[in-house]
Structures are given as structure tokens and as C-alpha cells.
Design a protein around this motif. Structure first.
Motif, PDB file in Angstrom:
ATOM      1  N   HIS A   1      31.892  -3.252  35.377  1.00 28.47           N
ATOM      2  CA  HIS A   1      32.570  -2.026  34.940  1.00 28.47           C
ATOM      3  C   HIS A   1      31.965  -1.458  33.648  1.00 28.47           C
ATOM      4  O   HIS A   1      32.544  -0.564  33.018  1.00 28.47           O
ATOM      5  CB  HIS A   1      34.063  -2.305  34.717  1.00 28.47           C
ATOM      6  CG  HIS A   1      34.313  -3.460  33.770  1.00 28.47           C
ATOM      7  ND1 HIS A   1      34.192  -3.346  32.401  1.00 28.47           N
ATOM      8  CD2 HIS A   1      34.677  -4.734  34.017  1.00 28.47           C
ATOM      9  CE1 HIS A   1      34.456  -4.504  31.833  1.00 28.47           C
ATOM     10  NE2 HIS A   1      34.775  -5.383  32.809  1.00 28.47           N
ATOM     11  N   ALA A   2      30.782  -1.946  33.227  1.00 24.82           N
ATOM     12  CA  ALA A   2      30.177  -1.515  31.961  1.00 24.82           C
ATOM     13  C   ALA A   2      29.775  -0.044  32.015  1.00 24.82           C
ATOM     14  O   ALA A   2      29.431   0.497  33.072  1.00 24.82           O
ATOM     15  CB  ALA A   2      28.961  -2.373  31.647  1.00 24.82           C
ATOM     16  N   THR A   3      29.790   0.584  30.841  1.00 21.01           N
ATOM     17  CA  THR A   3      29.398   1.988  30.714  1.00 21.01           C
ATOM     18  C   THR A   3      27.961   2.099  30.202  1.00 21.01           C
ATOM     19  O   THR A   3      27.336   1.098  29.848  1.00 21.01           O
ATOM     20  CB  THR A   3      30.331   2.714  29.736  1.00 21.01           C
ATOM     21  OG1 THR A   3      30.169   2.123  28.423  1.00 21.01           O
ATOM     22  CG2 THR A   3      31.782   2.597  30.179  1.00 21.01           C
ATOM     23  N   VAL A   4      27.454   3.324  30.133  1.00 19.90           N
ATOM     24  CA  VAL A   4      26.119   3.565  29.593  1.00 19.90           C
ATOM     25  C   VAL A   4      26.045   3.086  28.145  1.00 19.90           C
ATOM     26  O   VAL A   4      25.043   2.498  27.719  1.00 19.90           O
ATOM     27  CB  VAL A   4      25.760   5.060  29.687  1.00 19.90           C
ATOM     28  CG1 VAL A   4      24.438   5.342  28.980  1.00 19.90           C
ATOM     29  CG2 VAL A   4      25.703   5.511  31.141  1.00 19.90           C
ATOM     30  N   PHE A   5      27.103   3.311  27.389  1.00 17.46           N
ATOM     31  CA  PHE A   5      27.132   2.876  25.991  1.00 17.46           C
ATOM     32  C   PHE A   5      27.042   1.356  25.898  1.00 17.46           C
ATOM     33  O   PHE A   5      26.340   0.816  25.032  1.00 17.46           O
ATOM     34  CB  PHE A   5      28.410   3.371  25.313  1.00 17.46           C
ATOM     35  CG  PHE A   5      28.522   2.959  23.869  1.00 17.46           C
ATOM     36  CD1 PHE A   5      27.777   3.594  22.887  1.00 17.46           C
ATOM     37  CD2 PHE A   5      29.365   1.913  23.491  1.00 17.46           C
ATOM     38  CE1 PHE A   5      27.865   3.198  21.558  1.00 17.46           C
ATOM     39  CE2 PHE A   5      29.463   1.521  22.172  1.00 17.46           C
ATOM     40  CZ  PHE A   5      28.710   2.172  21.196  1.00 17.46           C
ATOM     41  N   ASP A   6      27.752   0.653  26.799  1.00 19.46           N
ATOM     42  CA  ASP A   6      27.680  -0.811  26.807  1.00 19.46           C
ATOM     43  C   ASP A   6      26.250  -1.289  27.072  1.00 19.46           C
ATOM     44  O   ASP A   6      25.784  -2.266  26.471  1.00 19.46           O
ATOM     45  CB  ASP A   6      28.619  -1.384  27.874  1.00 19.46           C
ATOM     46  CG  ASP A   6      30.083  -1.085  27.575  1.00 19.46           C
ATOM     47  OD1 ASP A   6      30.428  -0.974  26.385  1.00 19.46           O
ATOM     48  OD2 ASP A   6      30.868  -0.963  28.539  1.00 19.46           O
ATOM     49  N   LEU A   7      25.558  -0.617  27.981  1.00 17.64           N
ATOM     50  CA  LEU A   7      24.172  -0.983  28.284  1.00 17.64           C
ATOM     51  C   LEU A   7      23.269  -0.763  27.070  1.00 17.64           C
ATOM     52  O   LEU A   7      22.410  -1.584  26.763  1.00 17.64           O
ATOM     53  CB  LEU A   7      23.668  -0.169  29.475  1.00 17.64           C
ATOM     54  CG  LEU A   7      22.201  -0.397  29.878  1.00 17.64           C
ATOM     55  CD1 LEU A   7      21.958  -1.862  30.227  1.00 17.64           C
ATOM     56  CD2 LEU A   7      21.821   0.501  31.049  1.00 17.64           C
TER      57      LEU A   7
ATOM     58  N   GLU B   1      21.396  12.614  33.496  1.00 14.92           N
ATOM     59  CA  GLU B   1      22.366  13.337  32.665  1.00 14.92           C
ATOM     60  C   GLU B   1      23.622  12.534  32.372  1.00 14.92           C
ATOM     61  O   GLU B   1      24.606  13.085  31.874  1.00 14.92           O
ATOM     62  CB  GLU B   1      22.749  14.653  33.365  1.00 14.92           C
ATOM     63  CG  GLU B   1      21.572  15.586  33.634  1.00 14.92           C
ATOM     64  CD  GLU B   1      20.901  16.037  32.347  1.00 14.92           C
ATOM     65  OE1 GLU B   1      21.613  16.223  31.331  1.00 14.92           O
ATOM     66  OE2 GLU B   1      19.659  16.191  32.347  1.00 14.92           O
ATOM     67  N   MET B   2      23.646  11.258  32.707  1.00 10.09           N
ATOM     68  CA  MET B   2      24.848  10.446  32.482  1.00 10.09           C
ATOM     69  C   MET B   2      25.147  10.330  30.988  1.00 10.09           C
ATOM     70  O   MET B   2      24.234  10.239  30.165  1.00 10.09           O
ATOM     71  CB  MET B   2      24.679   9.052  33.094  1.00 10.09           C
ATOM     72  CG  MET B   2      24.637   9.046  34.630  1.00 10.09           C
ATOM     73  SD  MET B   2      24.512   7.370  35.306  1.00 10.09           S
ATOM     74  CE  MET B   2      26.121   6.686  34.862  1.00 10.09           C
ATOM     75  N   GLU B   3      26.435  10.329  30.647  1.00  9.85           N
ATOM     76  CA  GLU B   3      26.863  10.221  29.255  1.00  9.85           C
ATOM     77  C   GLU B   3      27.300   8.799  28.936  1.00  9.85           C
ATOM     78  O   GLU B   3      27.479   7.973  29.842  1.00  9.85           O
ATOM     79  CB  GLU B   3      28.003  11.204  28.995  1.00  9.85           C
ATOM     80  CG  GLU B   3      27.579  12.655  29.200  1.00  9.85           C
ATOM     81  CD  GLU B   3      28.720  13.622  28.891  1.00  9.85           C
ATOM     82  OE1 GLU B   3      29.822  13.137  28.524  1.00  9.85           O
ATOM     83  OE2 GLU B   3      28.507  14.837  28.993  1.00  9.85           O
ATOM     84  N   ASP B   4      27.529   8.544  27.648  1.00 15.31           N
ATOM     85  CA  ASP B   4      27.831   7.182  27.198  1.00 15.31           C
ATOM     86  C   ASP B   4      29.063   6.591  27.868  1.00 15.31           C
ATOM     87  O   ASP B   4      29.124   5.392  28.135  1.00 15.31           O
ATOM     88  CB  ASP B   4      28.022   7.164  25.677  1.00 15.31           C
ATOM     89  CG  ASP B   4      26.691   7.231  24.943  1.00 15.31           C
ATOM     90  OD1 ASP B   4      25.649   7.229  25.627  1.00 15.31           O
ATOM     91  OD2 ASP B   4      26.696   7.288  23.697  1.00 15.31           O
TER      92      ASP B   4
END
Length: 683
Positions: A519-525, A553-556
């Protein structure tokens, strides 16, 4: 029986953890880490090792005790130290099993510079590493075979998920290069049993050249070999050997690979011989044959004492050494003096390799030189003494010394010298080995004649040289995704971030493995990638990830699941890389330029020399400088030599220039032309 290493632990009031030598590092035994090496090694040290109460040059170390049997406990040390165009990693871990005699002693400060360890491996925290040395029974161990140590090392690398391990194969047995012998017999080196494959060759040898050379050597027909040797002294001996092992083999032996492979699988020659004698001869005849053989050896014993010996000065004349001959001779004299002193004090027996080495170190501090000379001292004559090497009753390598009467034995010594001064292809061992008596003697005989000194075959000579010039092998562990609730990505910094500072090779670090939940987000990555890179490389201590290229174009706050497949490679951009740091490259800040006529474009570990004008490095061998020769104080490459002006024919100036620069461009190009044509034969 008291075990020294356990006694040491008891004195330190420590209850050590014990693991089985042959089961340690099997999957789940004792750990089953799933992360990258930089995390797995921390788990390993915490759960499988005990910290020592001392340091080695300020470096912390841990010890793991491995039980082989009731009387043998092996200490495995891990030392934390805080590849040339690879970024400097923050930590590297040395895995060391010392020589048997040092198991109950604390490690010394020079532990990382000793070459007599049973095992010494190095793994950087990014998972890339090197197997630096391995020594089994023949290397001086009383207990461990080389394959046991190699099995252990391979399991450790596997359980810790090391990514790529390199090794420089210089292993020898009975004077034979195993990378050549095993390459012909099995199609791979001794390390190939554990998945090590060709990495790079020296002198411009490519993988294609190497594979073709192995093929050429391996598939020589035995019948053709017998035919090619028909007019030579070795003809009868080789024919008898081939026929002997064909009679023993249940399958047909057609090629030299078939023959070597069969010979190397025979574990006990004496057992087979007993079966043959029992089946074909009566006991009385067998006893009579043995008595005849014994009396024959007794009769020729005085001559054979010297026929198997060489003067040390003759031996070093053919040695590939970086030390001058005088330095080698001095080391040999120091070793002889130590043996003489021991013999005068004790009166009998020899000295173990380690005791002899320690005694010689009182006069010579260069341990590399001593190891090199000790390796070559077997049945050699130094002054008026013969130095011999063998395995004593305790199965330890031992050196002994015998005196030579320079008056009484002068004729024998002179005859021995004349024999050993003959060209190697014409030299027949005296006495010639009887086929089947000693399998390894037969292997050595065939190795020397069919691989090293094949008559009048330039193709086979070049194929052999190509294999011998291929020393670097590597095991690459492929990525395997685990069946769990984690996503895994290989995070790599955009190469453009390094190009700005003109890094010599434009090489960015290999992708670092990062793990995030489903369930991680772009910010987590971004955070995970930033943490991994900071934790691994010195110049990225303040690196901040600002962008992930693969996500469009994905956001954090967007969830990664479904956008990237687990195991994918991602490129990150950011800031904070310290490109001015001296800790940029493992090879240092200097940027070498290698451009040799053999095709080499990078440092391959062979001896090189730089042009004093253009500062481009080339192999000394390719420049016509023998390894036994000193590097000239002034060297100008052929390219710079011709740039001075067109060559002048029949002019004294031409010869003067040639002498001053040590190389003549016409000679150099002629040599290169010959080399290129020879390599072409392998393609």
C-alpha cells in the motif's frame, strides 16, 4: 579433548553459540533474511555472531563458531571496514577463517594483508564482493578441504543475498594451473562448480575468445595427438598412457577432455591396481613383481636423488615474478639458513611452512616475497643444500634440508644441471612415469606435453595462452522476488547527475534494492530510495530524492500498487551528491587511461607501463618488456615516437632513438600484427 577456541571463550566468560559447519547458512539455518545485503548482514551479525572484546586497527569484529566434528571447531570472523570505477561504499565486510594454528589467538592488526587464511572474502554493503583467498589441505590446513570452505562461502553469500562475487583464479595443483586443466576437462574452472563464469580476460581476451580457446583445446582427438607425437621422444609414453586409461574406462575415450575428466575422477589408483592384480596375477607373482620393483629403486636411488632436483637459480629464470632474481635468491638463502639452524638445534625433522615463514620474517619483512619463494622451493638446490617439501605425519606441510657434498657429488650435480637446461619440449622426465602408478603424475605429464608444449601448433599455443590470460571470474546472483506482502524495486540514480562532473566512465552506481509495503505511496518509495542510497555510498550522505522518472505524472500521495511491477528498475533524480569528495571511486581520484595494442581499454590487473608523453597505459608484455625485466625509467609509446617525425632509414639517428626509447615502432607494429593475427585464429 580440549578445544582451544572454546577455552578462549571460557576465559572471557562468554557462552558461545555453536553451529554445524556443513549445515550453517542453509536456507533458514539459522536465519532466513529477505532484504538486501546491507540489511541482511546486520541481522547475521546480531543473530549468528558474537562481538569480540577487541578491535583490529579500530575496526569492530564478530566471531561465529562452526563445529566440524568433536575435535574441530572453526572460527569464522566478520570484520566491518568503514569495486576501480565503482563508487566507494560506506561499509565493507571481511569474512575470514584464519589458518588452523591461529584459531585460539586474537586476530592481529595485519589480518587483512595475510594470504594464508583458509578463507578471506570481502563484500561491500551494496552486495558486490570478492573472494580474495581460499586454502584447504594443500594450503596448510589440517582439517578443512578446499571444497568444504568453498561450500560454506557460497552458502553465506546466498543466505545474505550477495549480488555479485568476483574471484581471480590463480589456483594451482602439482604445478598445473587449474583454470586450464579444469577448463579442458570440465569446460569451466574449479570455481565453476559453484557457478562462477567468465568475467573478463587480460590482454584483450574476450569471452568469445575464451570459449573458443576452451573448445579448441578440449576436443583434440586422442588418436591425432598420438599421431602428432609419433616422431618425438614422448610418443611411446603418451600412447601407453592413452591405451592404459582406455582399457580402464567403461566408456569410450575419444578426446583429451574425455581422458582428463576420467583421470580426475579416479579417487584411489592403488585400489584399482589391487583389483587388477588380484584378477590377473597369482599372489606369488605379485610379490615377486613388487620385490623386483623395490630392488630397482634401491639400485638407482643415488642418481634419482639429484635427477629430480633443479638449482634454484634455474627455477627462478622461468618464474613470472615481480621481484628481481637477486631478491628471490636472497630470500632462498634466508630460508636455507633457517632450516640449517633448526637442523643443528633439533638434529632431525623439518620445519612446518608457518614456522619456517616466521623464522625468515626475522630477516625479511616482505611476506608476499616469502610466500612466493616458499611455493617454489621443492626439490631445489640452493648452494650446497637440497630443500624438499612434503606432508608430515600430522598432515602438515613441512620443509626439510639435505647436504650436498660438492666434491663427491659434483658430477651428478653437473649432469642434473645439463638435463634441466634442455628446452622443455625435449625434456623427458627421468625416470618416465609408469602409466597408472600415480594418476596425478600422469595428468601432469599429459598437461605439460599436450597443453603447454604441443609440437608445432601455433593455434593450440594461442588457445592455451588465451585460457591462461583469463583469470577473472564472477558469480552473479539473479534477483528472485519473494512471495510476500512487499514490493521490491532496484533504485538507480540518473547517470546525468554524474556526467556534470565528467566522471571518467560516466558510470552511475548499480541499482540498490528497496522494499516497500503493497500500500506504499510514491512518497514512501522516495524515502526508501533516499535511505538506501545514503546508507550505502559515501558521496550520497546528503542525497535528497526529488523525482522518480518511471512514474510519469503520479504525485507523492498516489499508491504504487498497479503502477509498477515488483522487481522493476527505477531511475531517481535529486540533489546533494558530493562530487568533490575524495571518496568517490574505489580506485581513487586518478583517472587512468588504458589503450593497449592488444585491445585492452581498462586495468585488467596485469603489469603495465605509462608513456611519459601521452600518459596512456599499456601492457609491458605487449610492449616487448619481459616480466623479468625492470620497467625502464623513460618510456615513449610507438604513437608518440612516430609523432616526432617520419622514421629515417639507414641513419645512425634512428638507432640512437631506438636505444633511448627502448622501442622501435616498426618492431612494435610487427609484433602487434602477429598478435592480432593469432587472436584472429580463435575467432
Amino acid at each position: 579433548m580440549s578445544i582451544p577456541i572454546l577455552e578462549t571463550c571460557r576465559k572471557r566468560k562468554r557462552r558461545p553459540k555453536l553451529f554445524g559447519l556443513h549445515s550453517f547458512a542453509e536456507p533458514g539455518c539459522p536465519i532466513n533474511p529477505i532484504g538486501p545485503f546491507r540489511d541482511n548482514i546486520r541481522i547475521f551479525l546480531k543473530q549468528c555472531a558474537e562481538p569480540e572484546d577487541y578491535c583490529v586497527k579500530g575496526m569492530p569484529l564478530w566471531c561465529t563458531l562452526l563445529v566440524r566434528d568433536k575435535s574441530c571447531v572453526v572460527p569464522l570472523y566478520t570484520i566491518e571496514e568503514g569495486w576501480g570505477n565503482h563508487l566507494v561504499s560506506k561499509r565493507k565486510y571481511h569474512v575470514v577463517i584464519p589458518n588452523d594454528r591461529d584459531w585460539n589467538k586474537p586476530l592481529e592488526d595485519n589480518v587483512l594483508n595475510i594470504h594464508s587464511h583458509l578463507l578471506h572474502g570481502l563484500i561491500h554493503c551494496n552486495g558486490f564482493g570478492h573472494l580474495l583467498c581460499i586454502n584447504g589441505i594443500e594450503g596448510g590446513s589440517k582439517y578443512l578441504y578446499g571444497r568444504e570452505i568453498m561450500d560454506l562461502w557460497d552458502r553465506i553469500c546466498e543466505i545474505l543475498k550477495a549480488r555479485k562475487i568476483s574471484v581471480e583464479d590463480a589456483s594451482k595443483k602439482h604445478g598445473m594451473d587449474l583454470r586450464l586443466l579444469h577448463g579442458v576437462a570440465y569446460g569451466h574452472t574449479w570455481f565453476g562448480r559453484w557457478g562462477y563464469k567468465f568475467c573478463r580476460g587480460s590482454y584483450g581476451v574476450s569471452e568469445e575468445n575464451y570459449d573458443r580457446a576452451i573448445e579448441i583445446l578440449s576436443f583434440q582427438k586422442l588418436d591425432k595427438i598420438i599421431q602428432d607425437f609419433s616422431d618425438r621422444e614422448q610418443s611411446r609414453q603418451i600412447k601407453c598412457m592413452v591405451q592404459h586409461y582406455r582399457d580402464l574406462s567403461e566408456s569410450q575415450l575419444v578426446t583429451i577432455r574425455d581422458l582428463f575428466k576420467f583421470m580426475l575422477t579416479i579417487k584411489s589408483r592403488s585400489a584399482l591396481q589391487k583389483k587388477l592384480v588380484a584378477a590377473t596375477a597369482a599372489p606369488s607373482a605379485s610379490v615377486q613383481k613388487n620385490s623386483i620393483r623395490i630392488s630397482f629403486h634401491k639400485k638407482d636411488n643415488s642418481k634419482e636423488k639429484y635427477l629430480r632436483c633443479k638449482r634454484f637459480t634455474s627455477v627462478i629464470a622461468h618464474m613470472d615474478s615481480r621481484w628481481p632474481a637477486k631478491r628471490l635468491e636472497f630470500a632462498a638463502e634466508v630460508i636455507v639458513d633457517a632450516l640449517k639452524q633448526h637442523k643443528s638445534e633439533v638434529g632431525h625433522g623439518g620445519m612446518t611452512r608457518q614456522d619456517l615463514r616466521d623464522a625468515a620474517r626475522m630477516h625479511i619483512g616482505d611476506t608476499g616475497l616469502l610466500d612466493y619463494v616458499l611455493k617454489s622451493m621443492n626439490n631445489v638446490i640452493v648452494g650446497c643444500h637440497i630443500v624438499r617439501r612434503g606432508i608430515n605425519s600430522a598432515r602438515v606441510l613441512e620443509y626439510t634440508i639435505d647436504d650436498v657434498d660438492p666434491v663427491k657429488d659434483l658430477k651428478l650435480l653437473e649432469a642434473t644441471e645439463e638435463i634441466h637446461q634442455k628446452p622443455l619440449p625435449d625434456l623427458l622426465p627421468a625416470p618416465a612415469p609408469v602409466p597408472g602408478t600415480d594418476v596425478y603424475n600422469d595428468v601432469v605429464y599429459l598437461y605439460n606435453n599436450t597443453l603447454l608444449n604441443y609440437p608445432e601448433s601455433e593455434l593450440l599455443e594461442l588457445a592455451t595462452q588465451a585460457v591462461l590470460d583469463s583469470k577473472h571470474f564472477v558469480k552473479d546472483r539473479p534477483f528472485r522476488d519473494e512471495d510476500d506482502q512487499l514490493l521490491r524495486f532496484f533504485c538507480q540514480v540518473m547517470p546525468g547527475l554524474f556526467d556534470a562532473e565528467n566522471m571518467a566512465t560516466g558510470t552511475s552506481p548499480a541499482g540498490e534494492l528497496v522494499m516497500v509495503p503493497l500500500h506504499a505511496t510514491v512518497f514512501d518509495l522516495k524515502q526508501a530510495a533516499e535511505k538506501a542510497l545514503r546508507d550505502t555510498y559515501c558521496i550520497m550522505d546528503k542525497f535528497v530524492v526529488t523525482e522518480v522518472d518511471n512514474l510519469g505524472e503520479m504525485e507523492d500521495r498516489d499508491v504504487l500498487f498497479g503502477a509498477l511491477e515488483s522487481g522493476a528498475e527505477i531511475l531517481v533524480r535529486g540533489s546533494g551528491i558530493d562530487l568533490d569528495s575524495n571518496l568517490k571511486h574505489e580506485g581513487g581520484a586518478d583517472n587512468w587511461i588504458v589503450r593497449c595494442e592488444c585491445g585492452a581499454r581498462d586495468d585488467d590487473g596485469e603489469r603495465m607501463i605509462a608513456c611519459d608523453i601521452c600518459e596512456v597505459w599499456q601492457h609491458t608484455r605487449c610492449c616487448g618488456i619481459e616480466d623479468s625485466e625492470a620497467v625502464p625509467p623513460l618510456f615513449v609509446c610507438p604513437g608518440c615516437c612516430t609523432s616526432f617525425g617520419p622514421p629515417m632509414t639507414n641513419s645512425p639517428l634512428e638507432f640512437q632513438c631506438s636505444d633511448d626509447l627502448l622501442l622501435d615502432s616498426a618492431t612494435m607494429y610487427g609484433m602487434d600484427y602477429e598478435y592480432d593475427n593469432c587472436i584472429g585464429l580463435l575467432q
